[in-house]
Every structure is written in structure tokens, then in C-alpha cells.
Scaffold this active site. Structure first.
Site: not given
Length: 379
Positions: A110, A211, A297, A325-326, A361
Site C-alpha cells: 500500500g 496485505e 511484460g 509490481g507495485d 529498495g
């Protein structure tokens, strides 16, 4: 990402809304910026038929005329302290190995997605929970520095720890992750406050992940649907079946190929199999499925339409895939809420993800809008 594990949460007493010095930010004026949507190096660059992709770059102007704020991106989800250990390889059972380096950085799906939206210069609010501890302060500071609005971030008392994750980062940039839910999974009210739900109803897009408890996501998705707000559900997080009650209110489901396989019970090793799994999601009630395919992709499957495929935009170097991915999902959401076409959204997201993997990170690797546009100009 090779694996995600949640620890069971404990029961804690909790209270208080986080106190910040943050005040609502005026939205800066927008300057239009255009560049070729596709690489046409072998074509006439002056062709009138060349597709153009237009995004905005913030520019500051001294003016007393208030500018109407666009409907915000609202992210409801997790915030973690990511404890990084850099290793050459994963240990085998019973083995102890030494890490080359270690550090703690702000993360959580998030928080990552909220920071990505804000760094792409789109007004972004984060609804989530942290503990009243050093990790909570680390995350709050990182979100604030990233430009995220924090009025809806709560700090829990009663000894509830901030969620955290151990990220085992290998030399090739791949990672394995173990997550401790902490405040992300504890002390959510049975019914979200009217204030939180009103913010959801005012959003342009609501972005969710797994999550935090499904019960929270269901409340948020229902409120968004009642107000006609698009809901994007990132499937990452809990390795458990997704409740049908939640899927009923999701407009776009965004899994990676392994998450898609777990959700549908189907193999996702080939694109044909991925297409079949996406079709099963359609039967489960989700009209659009945005699949992140790693080195292959991404692809968007809209019910009744041909899939739209987007190849990766190669990175100059891959240091850390954490948060990629986020970054992809949040960047897609930003482009979508700005009214871009599906193809443009996919390309914008691919460029953002390419930049993300070049920095270690999660939150520190989120690119700004100028960098994304510069990369798109060069490919």
C-alpha cells in the site's frame, strides 16, 4: 518475487490517529508534454499518423487563481518496514550464511503504491495503519517526503508493532520476502469510519491489495462501487482464496502470473494458459484482468476483447525487483485516472517499472514523472 508469507496477527488494544504537520497541498498547474507512443526510429518521425502519448509535467506558476483538484488516487493498504539483507544465494535448510549488507527501508504494497502515485505528481491519499514505534515513524516520514497525503494514516497504540518484512535480496536482483502483518492486520474497526469511506467515494480510482484484512477491502470496494469509483485490486499479499464478495466489487484485478494461477487453480506457464486463467476470472465476475508477466511484460484482458500485450522496457541494469509490481500497478492507475487509453496506460506503467528495478529498495526506487517521460522519449 519468489514468495510471500504472513505471520498470524495477535489481538492488541489500539487507538489514535497519526499526527502530522501535513496540510493539503495546492495542485500545481499542468503543462502538456507529448512524445511518440511507440519506437518509430525506422519511420518518418514527422509522420502525421504517428501515435502520440500526452502526459503532464508539473510546473509551478505564481498565480492567485485556485486550480480545481482532480479526483485523487486513494490507496487503502499496508505499510511495512522492509528489513533488507543482501546475499549471494538463499540458505538451504539448516544453513547459516552471512549477508553482505543490511538496512531497513520503508515499504509495504500500500505504501509503495501510494508513494508511486504521489511521485508521479498525482494527488494521492493513503489509508492505512502503523504502530507507534520507530518503524512507524520511518514509514510516515517516507510517505510524507514522497508527497502522499497522510490525513487518513492512523498510528496504533497498545504495543501493536508496525508491519515489517524481511527481504532477502540476491545478487541478480531477485528477492524472497517474509512478511509480519503487525498493524496492517490488527485493530481495523468492524466498520470503517464515515470519514474514511467519504474519502473513498471522492476518489478517481481506489487501489487495494491483500496485505490487509479482506473485510476492510470489501468495505472499501463496496463504498467505491456505490459512488461509481473504479476499483483496482492488486492480488499480491495473502496466499488464500479471494472472497467472491470482494471480487464482485472489483473492476480491474491485477495479479502476476503465479498469483493468477493460485486464484484460478490453472497453470499459467504459457500465454495461452494465462489467457484461459484470465477468462476464468471473467467468469468469476471481474471484467478486466491486468497481468504482470515479469520478463514477458504485461497483458490486459478485457472481457469480450482481444488481449492487449505490452513488452517490458529493458532496464539498463537490474539491482532490485522489490516494488516493481507495485510501481507497475500504481503507474497504470495514474495513467488511467488521467484518461489515457489502455495501451498508453500499459506503456507508461512499463516505463515506470523499468526505472524501479534499477534502484535498491521499494519506496526509494519509485520514479518521478519526469524520469518516466524521459525514458519513454528514448525508446
Amino acid at each position: 518475487m519468489k514468495g510471500i508469507t504472513f505471520s498470524p496477527s495477535n489481538n492488541y488494544s489500539c487507538y489514535s490517529k497519526i499526527q502530522t504537520d501535513q496540510t493539503p497541498r495546492p495542485i500545481k498547474s499542468l503543462t502538456q508534454f507529448q512524445f511518440p507512443l511507440f519506437n518509430n526510429k525506422n519511420q518518418n518521425q514527422s509522420s502525421k499518423n504517428q501515435p502520440l502519448l500526452s502526459f503532464s509535467v508539473n510546473s509551478i506558476k505564481n498565480t492567485q487563481t485556485p486550480i480545481t483538484q482532480p479526483p485523487p488516487l486513494v490507496v487503502v493498504g499496508s505499510a511495512n518496514a522492509d528489513i533488507y539483507v543482501e546475499i549471494d544465494r538463499l540458505p538451504i535448510e539448516g544453513e547459516t550464511i552471512s549477508a553482505k549488507n543490511g538496512q531497513t527501508l520503508a515499504g509495504g504494497k500500500g505504501a509503495n503504491q501510494a508513494t508511486c502515485g504521489a511521485k508521479l505528481s498525482y494527488p494521492t491519499y493513503f489509508v492505512g495503519q502503523v504502530g507507534d514505534d520507530a518503524h512507524g515513524k520511518l514509514i510516515t516520514e517516507a510517505l510524507g517526503n514522497g508527497g502522499v497525503h497522510l490525513e487518513y494514516l492512523k498510528s496504533l497504540g497498545g504495543g501493536v508493532p508496525t508491519g515489517h518484512a524481511v527481504v532477502m535480496l540476491q545478487s541478480d536482483g531477485q528477492n524472497s520476502i517474509i512478511i509480519v502483518g503487525g498493524a496492517n492486520m490488527s485493530c481495523w474497526p468492524d466498520k470503517l469510519s464515515d470519514q474514511d469511506l467519504d474519502m473513498v467515494k471522492k476518489a478517481g480510482i481506489v487501489l487495494l491489495q491483500r496485505e490487509i484484512p479482506d473485510s476492510v477491502n470489501i468495505q472499501v470496494a463496496m463504498a467505491a462501487r456505490s459512488a461509481g469509483v473504479t476499483v483496482i485490486m492488486d492480488a499480491g499479499g495473502m496466499d488464500a482464496p479471494m472472497p467472491q464478495e470482494l471480487l464482485n466489487f472489483v473492476d480491474i484485478l491485477s495479479p502476476n502470473e503465479s498469483e493468477l494461477g493460485r486464484l484460478t487453480g490453472l497453470s499459467t506457464e504459457s500465454f495461452e494458459q494465462i489467457s484461459q486463467a484470465a477468462a476464468k476470472c471473467h467468469k468469476m465476475g471481474v471484467k478486466q484482468v491486468l497481468v504482470k508477466l515479469g520478463a514477458m511484460g504485461s497483458a490486459l484482458f478485457v472481457e469480450g476483447e482481444e488481449p492487449i500485450r505490452q513488452p517490458i522496457i529493458p532496464a539498463a541494469k537490474v539491482l532490485d525487483t522489490t516494488g516493481a509490481g507495485d510501481t507497475f500497478t500504481a503507474s497504470f492507475a495514474v495513467a488511467l485516472v488521467e484518461g489515457k487509453s489502455k495501451e498508453q496506460c500499459l506503456r507508461f506503467a512499463a516505463a515506470a517499472a523499468s526505472l524501479c528495478v534499477q534502484v535498491k529498495g521499494a519506496i526509494p526506487s519509485m520514479p518521478d514523472r519526469k524520469s518516466v517521460l524521459k525514458l519513454l522519449q528514448s525508446v
